[in-house]
Design an enzyme around this catalytic site. Structure first.
Site, mmCIF file in Angstrom:
data_model
loop_
_atom_site.group_PDB
_atom_site.id
_atom_site.type_symbol
_atom_site.label_atom_id
_atom_site.label_comp_id
_atom_site.label_asym_id
_atom_site.label_seq_id
_atom_site.Cartn_x
_atom_site.Cartn_y
_atom_site.Cartn_z
ATOM 1 N N GLN A 78 0.843 -1.192 0.000
ATOM 2 C CA GLN A 78 0.000 0.000 0.000
ATOM 3 C C GLN A 78 0.884 1.250 0.000
ATOM 4 O OE1 GLN A 78 -3.320 -0.081 2.640
ATOM 5 N NE2 GLN A 78 -4.015 1.919 1.977
ATOM 6 N N PHE A 79 1.225 1.702 -1.210
ATOM 7 C CA PHE A 79 2.079 2.877 -1.340
ATOM 8 C C PHE A 79 1.419 4.127 -0.775
ATOM 9 C CE2 PHE A 79 -0.488 3.412 -5.106
ATOM 10 C CZ PHE A 79 -0.549 4.792 -5.295
ATOM 11 N N THR A 80 0.099 4.123 -0.640
ATOM 12 C CA THR A 80 -0.601 5.305 -0.147
ATOM 13 C C THR A 80 -0.263 5.627 1.308
ATOM 14 O OG1 THR A 80 -2.591 4.046 0.419
ATOM 15 C CG2 THR A 80 -2.500 5.041 -1.787
#
Length: 148
Positions: A78-80
């Site tokens: 989850q790069f967010t």
């Protein structure tokens, strides 16, 4: 490296309507990789996650680790988690790792977890995923290797 660790009764991740990862009791780990991350951050973060005592013992005290309860892990990229919301209303993700390097570190993190946990399931790096869970508690911990 950043992680959101959720103690779950069960969790699963689906891609295009197909379940690709599913666990029972354990941790759903949402994992973000930053630009400066490497093997040292993997080891620091995984060691903290594995040893965290957030499962209840027979007296209802949070004294047990994932290993103690023989829990499972579902690791979802989850790069967010590297969203920067300081300016404007649209988050910037420039602090997230470049996709190729981030994917390699994500896979290394999973491989490290597999050394200690019998069942480690994953999402699919870079895919649109539907993640569902039954949060146990709820109990959710946010970790950042810069603060460990």
């Amino acid at each position: 490296m950043r992680a959101v660790v959720q103690r779950v009764r069960q969790a699963q991740v689906d891609v295009d309507g197909q379940t690709i990862g599913k666990i029972g009791q354990g941790y759903l780990i949402l994992l973000g990789v930053g630009q400066e991350d490497g093997p040292a951050q993997i080891e620091r973060l995984w060691t903290k996650i594995l040893k965290m005592r957030i499962f209840e013992d027979e007296n209802g005290k949070t004294n047990l680790s994932l290993a103690d309860v023989r829990g499972e892990a579902l690791v979802v990229s989850q790069f967010t988690l590297y969203a920067n919301c300081k300016k404007g209303n649209r988050p910037s993700f420039t602090e997230a790792g470049k996709p190729q390097e981030a994917e390699q570190l994500y896979l290394q993190f999973v491989a490290r977890a597999q050394q200690d946990v019998e069942t480690v399931q994953t999402g699919r790096f870079g895919a649109m995923m539907d993640v569902s869970l039954v949060n146990d508690g709820p109990f959710t911990i946010c970790l950042d290797t810069d603060q460990l």
